[in-house]
Scaffold this motif. Structure first.
Motif, PDB file in Angstrom:
ATOM      1  N   SER A  37      -2.140  17.571   9.212  1.00  0.00           N
ATOM      2  CA  SER A  37      -1.753  16.229   9.652  1.00  0.00           C
ATOM      3  C   SER A  37      -2.448  15.181   8.799  1.00  0.00           C
ATOM      4  CB  SER A  37      -2.155  16.003  11.114  1.00  0.00           C
ATOM      5  OG  SER A  37      -1.472  16.897  11.955  1.00  0.00           O
ATOM      6  N   PRO A  38      -1.783  14.043   8.580  1.00  0.00           N
ATOM      7  CA  PRO A  38      -2.431  12.972   7.820  1.00  0.00           C
ATOM      8  C   PRO A  38      -3.659  12.436   8.553  1.00  0.00           C
ATOM      9  CG  PRO A  38      -0.078  12.545   8.099  1.00  0.00           C
ATOM     10  CD  PRO A  38      -0.421  13.705   8.973  1.00  0.00           C
ATOM     11  N   VAL A  39      -4.562  11.852   7.802  1.00  0.00           N
ATOM     12  CA  VAL A  39      -5.752  11.236   8.392  1.00  0.00           C
ATOM     13  C   VAL A  39      -5.334   9.918   9.042  1.00  0.00           C
ATOM     14  CG1 VAL A  39      -7.294  12.344   6.748  1.00  0.00           C
ATOM     15  CG2 VAL A  39      -6.437  10.051   6.252  1.00  0.00           C
ATOM     16  N   PRO A  40      -6.174   9.356   9.916  1.00  0.00           N
ATOM     17  CA  PRO A  40      -5.849   8.066  10.527  1.00  0.00           C
ATOM     18  C   PRO A  40      -5.679   6.966   9.475  1.00  0.00           C
ATOM     19  CG  PRO A  40      -7.668   9.116  11.689  1.00  0.00           C
ATOM     20  CD  PRO A  40      -7.424   9.918  10.448  1.00  0.00           C
ATOM     21  N   ALA A  41      -4.833   5.996   9.777  1.00  0.00           N
ATOM     22  CA  ALA A  41      -4.597   4.875   8.851  1.00  0.00           C
ATOM     23  C   ALA A  41      -5.832   4.008   8.699  1.00  0.00           C
ATOM     24  CB  ALA A  41      -3.428   4.030   9.337  1.00  0.00           C
ATOM     25  N   GLU A  42      -6.713   4.037   9.697  1.00  0.00           N
ATOM     26  CA  GLU A  42      -7.933   3.254   9.674  1.00  0.00           C
ATOM     27  C   GLU A  42      -9.012   4.038  10.413  1.00  0.00           C
ATOM     28  OE1 GLU A  42      -9.410  -1.225  10.975  1.00  0.00           O
ATOM     29  OE2 GLU A  42      -7.326  -0.639  11.268  1.00  0.00           O
ATOM     30  N   GLY A  43     -10.224   3.950   9.923  1.00  0.00           N
ATOM     31  CA  GLY A  43     -11.302   4.669  10.583  1.00  0.00           C
ATOM     32  C   GLY A  43     -12.560   4.711   9.743  1.00  0.00           C
ATOM     33  N   THR A  44     -13.324   5.793   9.908  1.00  0.00           N
ATOM     34  CA  THR A  44     -14.551   5.967   9.146  1.00  0.00           C
ATOM     35  C   THR A  44     -14.459   7.239   8.303  1.00  0.00           C
ATOM     36  OG1 THR A  44     -15.593   7.105  11.002  1.00  0.00           O
ATOM     37  CG2 THR A  44     -16.032   4.743  10.783  1.00  0.00           C
ATOM     38  N   ALA A  45     -15.207   7.221   7.214  1.00  0.00           N
ATOM     39  CA  ALA A  45     -15.248   8.387   6.327  1.00  0.00           C
ATOM     40  C   ALA A  45     -16.646   8.536   5.774  1.00  0.00           C
ATOM     41  CB  ALA A  45     -14.249   8.232   5.178  1.00  0.00           C
ATOM     42  N   ARG A  46     -17.043   9.774   5.614  1.00  0.00           N
ATOM     43  CA  ARG A  46     -18.331  10.096   4.983  1.00  0.00           C
ATOM     44  C   ARG A  46     -18.105  10.196   3.490  1.00  0.00           C
ATOM     45  NH1 ARG A  46     -20.124  14.965   9.142  1.00  0.00           N
ATOM     46  NH2 ARG A  46     -19.658  13.764  11.033  1.00  0.00           N
ATOM     47  N   ALA A  86     -14.462   8.569  -9.464  1.00  0.00           N
ATOM     48  CA  ALA A  86     -13.772   9.273  -8.380  1.00  0.00           C
ATOM     49  C   ALA A  86     -14.714   9.379  -7.189  1.00  0.00           C
ATOM     50  CB  ALA A  86     -13.349  10.667  -8.825  1.00  0.00           C
ATOM     51  N   ILE A  87     -14.134   9.303  -6.011  1.00  0.00           N
ATOM     52  CA  ILE A  87     -14.912   9.474  -4.789  1.00  0.00           C
ATOM     53  C   ILE A  87     -14.165  10.446  -3.888  1.00  0.00           C
ATOM     54  CG2 ILE A  87     -13.967   7.517  -3.502  1.00  0.00           C
ATOM     55  CD1 ILE A  87     -17.199   7.115  -2.943  1.00  0.00           C
ATOM     56  N   HIS A  88     -14.908  11.206  -3.132  1.00  0.00           N
ATOM     57  CA  HIS A  88     -14.351  12.278  -2.319  1.00  0.00           C
ATOM     58  C   HIS A  88     -14.661  12.005  -0.850  1.00  0.00           C
ATOM     59  CE1 HIS A  88     -14.319  15.152  -5.932  1.00  0.00           C
ATOM     60  NE2 HIS A  88     -14.681  13.977  -6.350  1.00  0.00           N
ATOM     61  N   PRO A  89     -13.857  11.160  -0.194  1.00  0.00           N
ATOM     62  CA  PRO A  89     -14.134  10.861   1.205  1.00  0.00           C
ATOM     63  C   PRO A  89     -13.892  12.064   2.111  1.00  0.00           C
ATOM     64  CG  PRO A  89     -12.031   9.924   0.563  1.00  0.00           C
ATOM     65  CD  PRO A  89     -12.653  10.493  -0.678  1.00  0.00           C
ATOM     66  N   GLU A  90     -14.639  12.100   3.174  1.00  0.00           N
ATOM     67  CA  GLU A  90     -14.444  13.120   4.207  1.00  0.00           C
ATOM     68  C   GLU A  90     -14.161  12.337   5.494  1.00  0.00           C
ATOM     69  OE1 GLU A  90     -16.253  17.404   4.713  1.00  0.00           O
ATOM     70  OE2 GLU A  90     -17.760  15.860   5.001  1.00  0.00           O
ATOM     71  N   GLY A 147       0.798  -1.221   0.000  1.00  0.00           N
ATOM     72  CA  GLY A 147       0.000   0.000   0.000  1.00  0.00           C
ATOM     73  C   GLY A 147       0.831   1.271   0.000  1.00  0.00           C
ATOM     74  N   ARG A 148       0.322   2.238   0.707  1.00  0.00           N
ATOM     75  CA  ARG A 148       0.863   3.590   0.693  1.00  0.00           C
ATOM     76  C   ARG A 148       2.128   3.741   1.523  1.00  0.00           C
ATOM     77  NH1 ARG A 148      -2.780   7.318  -1.160  1.00  0.00           N
ATOM     78  NH2 ARG A 148      -1.491   8.896  -0.209  1.00  0.00           N
ATOM     79  N   LYS A 149       3.014   4.608   1.031  1.00  0.00           N
ATOM     80  CA  LYS A 149       4.200   4.980   1.795  1.00  0.00           C
ATOM     81  C   LYS A 149       3.821   6.030   2.838  1.00  0.00           C
ATOM     82  CE  LYS A 149       8.070   5.154  -0.363  1.00  0.00           C
ATOM     83  NZ  LYS A 149       9.230   5.470  -1.189  1.00  0.00           N
ATOM     84  N   LEU A 150       2.964   6.962   2.453  1.00  0.00           N
ATOM     85  CA  LEU A 150       2.525   8.046   3.342  1.00  0.00           C
ATOM     86  C   LEU A 150       0.998   8.096   3.361  1.00  0.00           C
ATOM     87  CD1 LEU A 150       4.945  10.828   2.043  1.00  0.00           C
ATOM     88  CD2 LEU A 150       5.202   9.471   4.132  1.00  0.00           C
ATOM     89  N   LEU A 151       0.440   8.458   4.497  1.00  0.00           N
ATOM     90  CA  LEU A 151      -1.011   8.601   4.602  1.00  0.00           C
ATOM     91  C   LEU A 151      -1.463   9.905   3.949  1.00  0.00           C
ATOM     92  CD1 LEU A 151      -1.494   7.444   8.288  1.00  0.00           C
ATOM     93  CD2 LEU A 151      -2.240   6.247   6.228  1.00  0.00           C
ATOM     94  N   PRO A 152      -2.667   9.917   3.386  1.00  0.00           N
ATOM     95  CA  PRO A 152      -3.182  11.147   2.778  1.00  0.00           C
ATOM     96  C   PRO A 152      -3.700  12.124   3.832  1.00  0.00           C
ATOM     97  CG  PRO A 152      -4.821   9.431   2.615  1.00  0.00           C
ATOM     98  CD  PRO A 152      -3.588   8.798   3.228  1.00  0.00           C
ATOM     99  N   PHE A 153      -4.043  13.299   3.378  1.00  0.00           N
ATOM    100  CA  PHE A 153      -4.608  14.351   4.219  1.00  0.00           C
ATOM    101  C   PHE A 153      -6.077  14.514   3.858  1.00  0.00           C
ATOM    102  CE2 PHE A 153      -0.164  14.914   4.382  1.00  0.00           C
ATOM    103  CZ  PHE A 153       0.143  15.653   5.506  1.00  0.00           C
ATOM    104  N   GLN A 154      -6.826  15.185   4.719  1.00  0.00           N
ATOM    105  CA  GLN A 154      -8.222  15.498   4.411  1.00  0.00           C
ATOM    106  C   GLN A 154      -8.245  16.243   3.077  1.00  0.00           C
ATOM    107  OE1 GLN A 154     -11.261  14.531   4.814  1.00  0.00           O
ATOM    108  NE2 GLN A 154     -11.722  15.316   6.850  1.00  0.00           N
ATOM    109  N   GLY A 155      -9.209  15.929   2.239  1.00  0.00           N
ATOM    110  CA  GLY A 155      -9.279  16.518   0.901  1.00  0.00           C
ATOM    111  C   GLY A 155      -8.807  15.566  -0.181  1.00  0.00           C
ATOM    112  N   TYR A 156      -8.300  14.416   0.227  1.00  0.00           N
ATOM    113  CA  TYR A 156      -7.831  13.365  -0.684  1.00  0.00           C
ATOM    114  C   TYR A 156      -8.966  12.913  -1.603  1.00  0.00           C
ATOM    115  CZ  TYR A 156      -6.412   8.493  -1.723  1.00  0.00           C
ATOM    116  OH  TYR A 156      -6.111   7.295  -2.317  1.00  0.00           O
ATOM    117  N   ARG A 157      -8.676  12.725  -2.851  1.00  0.00           N
ATOM    118  CA  ARG A 157      -9.643  12.208  -3.826  1.00  0.00           C
ATOM    119  C   ARG A 157      -9.092  10.889  -4.345  1.00  0.00           C
ATOM    120  NH1 ARG A 157     -11.412  16.176  -1.721  1.00  0.00           N
ATOM    121  NH2 ARG A 157     -12.364  17.943  -2.721  1.00  0.00           N
ATOM    122  N   SER A 158      -9.944   9.888  -4.453  1.00  0.00           N
ATOM    123  CA  SER A 158      -9.435   8.606  -4.935  1.00  0.00           C
ATOM    124  C   SER A 158     -10.245   8.113  -6.126  1.00  0.00           C
ATOM    125  CB  SER A 158      -9.433   7.570  -3.815  1.00  0.00           C
ATOM    126  OG  SER A 158     -10.706   7.445  -3.240  1.00  0.00           O
TER     127      SER A 158
END
Length: 88
Positions: A78-87, A60-64, A33-44
């Motif tokens: 700061s990066p978002v948590p490695a695991e959690g919930t997103a809207r 494309a999806i725009h998690p919050e 997977g990822r080397k670095l965690l994304p920040f809020q505003g990440y689009r995947s």
């Protein structure tokens, strides 16, 4: 335009609530997977299994991302948590 380090939630900016919520986990580099965690505003980008990407392309999806209390992460420094919930 004034630069800010604070995320403005979509519900506040766009006037509507999220369609659904997901539990996510970013795979670490050791798991492919990822080397670095994304920040809020990440689009995947994503696709559905079985899609022919030459025909459908990608979506494309725009998690919050939310914090451990279920509140939208507002800190853009700061990066978002490695695991959690997103809207979504």
């Amino acid at each position: 335009m004034k630069e800010t380090n604070c995320w403005i939630p979509y519900e506040q900016r766009r006037g509507h609530r999220a369609d659904f919520k997901v539990h996510y986990r970013f795979y670490p580099e050791a798991e492919g997977g990822r080397k670095l965690l994304p920040f809020q505003g990440y689009r995947s980008d994503f696709s559905y299994e079985g899609d022919d990407l030459r025909e459908t392309g990608v979506f494309a999806i725009h998690p919050e991302f939310e914090d451990e209390n279920g509140d939208v992460v507002l800190d853009l420094t700061s990066p978002v948590p490695a695991e959690g919930t997103a809207r979504m």
